[in-house]
Design a protein around this motif. Structure first.
Motif, PDB file in Angstrom:
ATOM      1  N   SER A 123       9.162 -12.956  20.251  1.00  0.00           N
ATOM      2  CA  SER A 123       7.971 -12.714  19.439  1.00  0.00           C
ATOM      3  C   SER A 123       7.687 -11.218  19.374  1.00  0.00           C
ATOM      4  CB  SER A 123       6.760 -13.448  20.027  1.00  0.00           C
ATOM      5  OG  SER A 123       6.540 -13.040  21.370  1.00  0.00           O
TER       6      SER A 123
ATOM      7  N   ILE B 188       6.291 -20.337  19.640  1.00  0.00           N
ATOM      8  CA  ILE B 188       7.439 -20.452  18.733  1.00  0.00           C
ATOM      9  C   ILE B 188       8.433 -21.466  19.284  1.00  0.00           C
ATOM     10  CG2 ILE B 188       9.379 -19.222  17.707  1.00  0.00           C
ATOM     11  CD1 ILE B 188       7.635 -16.687  17.743  1.00  0.00           C
TER      12      ILE B 188
ATOM     13  N   VAL C 285      14.608 -17.277  21.411  1.00  0.00           N
ATOM     14  CA  VAL C 285      13.266 -17.138  20.844  1.00  0.00           C
ATOM     15  C   VAL C 285      12.680 -15.809  21.297  1.00  0.00           C
ATOM     16  CG1 VAL C 285      10.971 -18.125  20.635  1.00  0.00           C
ATOM     17  CG2 VAL C 285      12.922 -19.641  20.992  1.00  0.00           C
TER      18      VAL C 285
ATOM     19  N   TYR D 190       7.087 -24.918  18.674  1.00  0.00           N
ATOM     20  CA  TYR D 190       7.233 -25.280  17.263  1.00  0.00           C
ATOM     21  C   TYR D 190       8.671 -25.715  16.967  1.00  0.00           C
ATOM     22  CZ  TYR D 190       7.561 -24.843  12.216  1.00  0.00           C
ATOM     23  OH  TYR D 190       7.797 -25.098  10.888  1.00  0.00           O
TER      24      TYR D 190
ATOM     25  N   ARG E  21       2.830 -16.339  22.647  1.00  0.00           N
ATOM     26  CA  ARG E  21       3.398 -16.531  21.322  1.00  0.00           C
ATOM     27  C   ARG E  21       4.884 -16.915  21.397  1.00  0.00           C
ATOM     28  NH1 ARG E  21       2.083 -16.251  16.114  1.00  0.00           N
ATOM     29  NH2 ARG E  21       3.645 -15.585  14.579  1.00  0.00           N
TER      30      ARG E  21
ATOM     31  N   LEU F 140       1.741 -20.850  12.960  1.00  0.00           N
ATOM     32  CA  LEU F 140       2.096 -21.848  13.947  1.00  0.00           C
ATOM     33  C   LEU F 140       0.938 -22.826  14.145  1.00  0.00           C
ATOM     34  CD1 LEU F 140       3.725 -19.443  16.542  1.00  0.00           C
ATOM     35  CD2 LEU F 140       4.944 -21.125  15.130  1.00  0.00           C
TER      36      LEU F 140
ATOM     37  N   CYS G  55      13.161 -20.845  12.673  1.00  0.00           N
ATOM     38  CA  CYS G  55      12.016 -20.244  12.002  1.00  0.00           C
ATOM     39  C   CYS G  55      12.131 -18.727  12.120  1.00  0.00           C
ATOM     40  CB  CYS G  55      10.683 -20.745  12.549  1.00  0.00           C
ATOM     41  SG  CYS G  55      10.326 -20.274  14.259  1.00  0.00           S
TER      42      CYS G  55
ATOM     43  N   GLY H   2      10.942 -14.818  15.801  1.00  0.00           N
ATOM     44  CA  GLY H   2      11.434 -16.120  15.364  1.00  0.00           C
ATOM     45  C   GLY H   2      12.397 -16.684  16.378  1.00  0.00           C
TER      46      GLY H   2
ATOM     47  N   LEU I 242       6.746 -14.090  11.399  1.00  0.00           N
ATOM     48  CA  LEU I 242       7.096 -15.397  10.842  1.00  0.00           C
ATOM     49  C   LEU I 242       6.519 -15.547   9.445  1.00  0.00           C
ATOM     50  CD1 LEU I 242       6.492 -17.846  13.834  1.00  0.00           C
ATOM     51  CD2 LEU I 242       8.673 -16.905  13.057  1.00  0.00           C
TER      52      LEU I 242
END
Length: 387
Positions: free
Chosen positions: A183, A68, A181, A71, A64, A55, A12, A218, A51
């Protein structure tokens, strides 16, 4: 050593919330760009790349970065269940690359601490520790093998793949959930602004107008194992310049060591690479170094691109995100486009930047992804389609 395969992945970013949306963006006449204005200290502004979608609300109790991660895990839910059933929880490990964790969520409580002299009752310092996302990954999946964080700035996500391969080769694990990952955080955007490294406009890698990065967010997660899958982690190489804390070694000598190690591990040469996914930050020094390196190693014919003109620089997630984009492009047999302002810097060494909706001249089998980080940390990862 055994071959290492990628059995599943999730992705993502600004390009999309899954592989289908990402492919659509990669193959678009007008791919997404960093487009949200972020205010900085001193009255400055920059563009950031959040993003492309929201979410799930039930992830909101976490940072956050962990949201992510959660998710991305849901996007691979069945593949993860199959992996645990096949190998057992004690033979599954985890490696996560990140740099922000819960730093953004700490800004408000820190302000209260400065103003009132006490921390908020619900403030948990551990949420901003580098190991927090690894903890979250292990708790959410339920494996009991080793799990740790790699935090080497912009190479973190790619190095997580290399670390996962070492886990498997050493017999520590049979399968590893790994990736990167990160954010958005005001600490990050203002930190890069203090280094005069952010652009007030959508970033333009390898442009004569380039003036800095756009921060994005992402990630991408992978399941890797020795069991044959659709994609092979054919080779990887790592090196350290020890040249400067934030500037790349101008000739790319250290970065080239990583490329050559990846070629050697894969038993191939540069001519066997069908596409080069460049780091391409849109900073003057990085792009000058990287164009010199790509020209020297791959010449002027091999297609190459930086995806940061679309995704922004996702920091600890960047290397993993590039690998996932390479997989999507390999499956679709398209060239990831080089998106910028179109004003190429002719003073840079000549390289073959991929156009919008580009198609390869011949079927693509192998793609290379390169990442270069602060402190001279370098990594190259080669992905191969197995069928």
């Amino acid at each position: 050593m055994s071959d290492i395969y990628i059995n599943a992945f999730s992705i993502c970013s600004r390009l999309g919330m899954n592989r289908e949306e990402t492919l659509q963006s990669l193959n678009s006449k007008s791919p997404p760009r960093p487009d949200r204005v972020e205010e900085l200290a001193g009255g400055l502004t920059t563009m950031v790349a959040p993003l492309s979608g929201a979410l799930p609300s039930d992830l909101s109790s976490e940072t956050r970065t962990n949201q992510i991660t959660g998710y991305l895990l849901r996007e691979m839910k069945q593949a993860i269940a199959d992996t645990l059933a096949k190998h057992g929880a004690d033979r599954v490990a985890g490696v996560i690359g990140t740099s922000t964790t819960g730093v953004e969520e700490a800004i408000g409580p820190l302000g209260q601490r400065v103003e009132k002299g006490v921390w908020a009752e619900d403030f948990e310092f551990s949420r901003q520790e580098l190991g927090d996302t690894a903890r979250y990954l292990q708790e959410q999946v339920g494996f009991s093998g080793p799990c740790h964080t790699v935090s080497t700035a912009c190479t973190s996500g790619a190095k997580a793949l290399a670390a996962a391969a070492r886990f498997i080769h050493s017999g520590i694990a049979d399968a590893v959930i790994c990736g990167g990952v990160d954010s958005l955080s005001r600490l990050t955007t203002n930190g890069f602004s203090a280094l005069d490294s952010v652009s007030p406009h959508a970033c333009a890698p390898f442009s004569k107008n380039r003036c800095g990065i756009n921060i994005g967010e992402g990630g991408a997660l992978f399941i890797v194992s020795k069991h044959e899958g659709p994609w092979k982690l054919t080779g990887w190489g790592e090196s350290s310049d020890a040249y400067h804390m934030s500037s790349p070694e101008p000739t790319g000598a250290g970065a080239e060591l990583a490329l050559k190690e990846a070629f050697e591990r894969a038993s191939i040469s540069a001519s066997d690479i069908d596409f080069v996914h460049m780091h391409g930050t849109a900073t003057p020094l990085n792009d000058a170094m990287e164009s010199t390196l790509v020209n020297r190693v791959f010449g002027t014919h091999t297609p190459c691109a930086s995806s940061k003109g679309m995704t922004g620089h996702t920091l600890g997630a960047a290397g993993a995100l590039q690998v996932a984009i390479n997989i999507i492009a390999l499956d679709a047999q398209i060239l990831p486009p080089h998106v910028y302002d179109g004003q190429r810097d002719e003073s840079l060494a000549q390289i073959n930047l991929a156009p919008l909706q580009g198609k390869p001249e011949k079927p693509m089998r192998r793609m290379l992804s390169a990442s270069y980080a602060f402190g001279g940390s370098n990594i190259a990862v080669i992905i191969e389609k197995t069928n």
